[in-house]
Design an enzyme around this catalytic site. Structure first.
Site, short mmCIF file in Angstrom:
data_model
loop_
_atom_site.label_atom_id
_atom_site.label_comp_id
_atom_site.label_asym_id
_atom_site.label_seq_id
_atom_site.Cartn_x
_atom_site.Cartn_y
_atom_site.Cartn_z
N GLY A 83 0.78 -1.23 0.00
CA GLY A 83 0.00 0.00 0.00
C GLY A 83 0.82 1.29 0.00
O GLY A 83 1.86 1.40 -0.65
N TYR A 233 -11.87 2.78 14.36
CA TYR A 233 -10.84 3.28 13.44
C TYR A 233 -10.78 4.81 13.50
O TYR A 233 -9.70 5.40 13.61
CB TYR A 233 -11.16 2.81 12.02
CG TYR A 233 -10.22 3.34 10.96
CD1 TYR A 233 -8.92 2.84 10.83
CD2 TYR A 233 -10.62 4.35 10.08
CE1 TYR A 233 -8.06 3.34 9.86
CE2 TYR A 233 -9.77 4.83 9.09
CZ TYR A 233 -8.48 4.32 9.00
OH TYR A 233 -7.62 4.81 8.03
#
Ligand SMILES: NC(=O)C1=CN([C@@H]2O[C@H](COP(=O)(O)OP(=O)(O)OC[C@H]3O[C@@H](n4cnc5c(N)ncnc54)[C@H](OP(=O)(O)O)[C@@H]3O)[C@@H](O)[C@H]2O)C=CC1
Ligand SMILES: CC1=C(/C=C/C(C)=C/C=C/C(C)=C/C=O)C(C)(C)CCC1
Length: 337
Positions: A83, A233
């Site tokens: 990523g 998150y």
């Protein structure tokens, strides 16, 4: 927990921003928010130029235009095996730095290190085990690093998990806050003296737009009373920003020469969505709008490399917006002509 209506408003704002990351109206109001937050008369876009060759995906994708080279500099990137972290590490290696890939899966990271070495010609790409969900692993990483390196010029706290089912780190912290915030918090503190000795040096914390929905619930920090994976998150990404601001304040007060930045990289195609079928589906459906990891790395690179950013220590930076639907329609129709 704030009042219900406030949360509703924030949810709407958040979703609108996601939905219209690039649409003109929302974008300008977003820019204003950022200006206010940074206390500046303008947004942090100097050095982030418009990327013209990827019109289809990212009409207004920013590219870090800094030409700074990094021979002799030492960099640590967490979560660098895939990523955004992988692309960030690759570019820093291309610029000549000695780059440590601090990853929990050493085998995956070794393959990536070889790939980066081949692509950049820089052999100084090294893999070290770092599991941010285990303070023993963090301490072991820091100990070895401090023994083998005289300097640390750039620390990129990039690794992250999103929307995992309720679970705890080896030390009993809820996984999102444990990995995304507390793990990086400990790592940064263990490496801080080295950063100070190497000044001017930088810490770059990869946060997210998701911080807008975050709250620090001191009575439920470990999510034991109630837990929602998406919000967990968001809370951890808010913690990244608060940590950035407070660390910057303390470092400024001590005159250390270490500066700290947080950022939102944009919406980026990566393995971050691995725990959510819905998010994977959205990612697939809108893949033509979502940034590539290379594009997603630009804001981290901007914060790590741009000269003259010191006065903005503690600020939050936003990746240039993903292509919004309006822009897409415009691009589409002008392409047909
Ligand atoms: N993609 C997006 O749209 C956005 C991403 N971000 C942020 O960008 C950062 C990079 O995410 P992205 O590249 O998208 O996601 P990826 O899932 O592709 O990469 C995350 C990295 O973090 C590593 N990691 C996860 N848990 C741990 C751990 N316990 N210890 C060490 N490393 C760990 C992963 O390792 P492994 O491969 O072993 O799992 C991987 O290398 C994250 O902080 C994320 O929150 C912010 C906003 C938007
Ligand atoms: C619905 C929708 C979108 C959804 C974006 C989402 C859901 C973004 C999530 C970002 C995350 C999870 C960031 C992590 O930190 C796009 C792609 C803007 C395109 C327009 C339609």
């Amino acid at each position: 927990m704030g009042a219900g209506p406030e949360l509703d408003f924030r949810s709407c704002l958040f979703l609108s921003c996601w939905l219209g990351e690039g649409t003109a109206g929302l974008r300008s109001s977003w820019v204003l928010l950022e200006e206010k937050r940074n206390g500046l008369g303008k947004t942090e876009r100097g050095g982030l130029s418009e990327e013209k060759d990827t019109r289809w995906k990212m009409l207004s994708s920013g590219v870090c235009t800094s030409t700074v080279q990094l021979p002799g500099k030492v960099v640590v990137v967490t979560g660098a095996n895939t990523g955004i972290g992988k692309e960030t590490a690759k570019e820093l290696a291309r610029r000549g730095a000695r780059v440590y890939l601090a990853c929990r899966d050493v085998q995956k990271a070794e393959l990536v290190a070889r790939e980066i070495q081949m692509m950049t010609g820089n052999q100084q790409v090294l893999v070290r085990k770092l599991d941010l969900a285990d303070t023993k692993s963090i301490r072991a990483f820091a100990k070895r690093f401090l023994e083998e390196e005289k300097h640390l010029h750039i620390l990129i706290n990039n690794a992250g998990v999103m929307m995992c089912p309720y679970s705890k780190t080896a030390d009993g912290f809820e996984m999102h806050i444990g990995v995304n915030h507390l793990g990086h918090f400990l790592l940064t503190h263990l490496l801080l003296e080295k950063l100070k000795e190497s000044a001017p040096s930088r810490v770059v914390n990869v946060s997210s737009l998701a911080h807008h929905l975050g709250r620090i619930h001191f009575h439920n920090l470990q999510g034991e009373k109630f837990y929602q994976s998406g919000l967990a998150y968001c809370h951890s990404k808010l913690a990244n920003i608060l940590f950035t601001q407070e660390l910057a304040r303390r470092l400024k007060a001590s005159g250390s020469g270490v500066t700290v930045y947080s950022l939102h990289p944009g919406t980026v195609s990566s393995e971050l969505v691995r725990h959510s079928a819905l998010m994977r589906w959205i990612w697939w459906l809108f893949s033509f709008l979502i940034k590539t990891p290379h594009q997603g790395a630009q804001t981290s690179l901007y914060c790590a490399l741009t000269e003259g950013l010191e006065a903005l220590s503690g600020s939050h930076f936003r990746g240039a917006a993903a292509l919004g639907l309006l822009c897409y329609v415009q691009a589409f129709s002008s392409c047909g002509k």
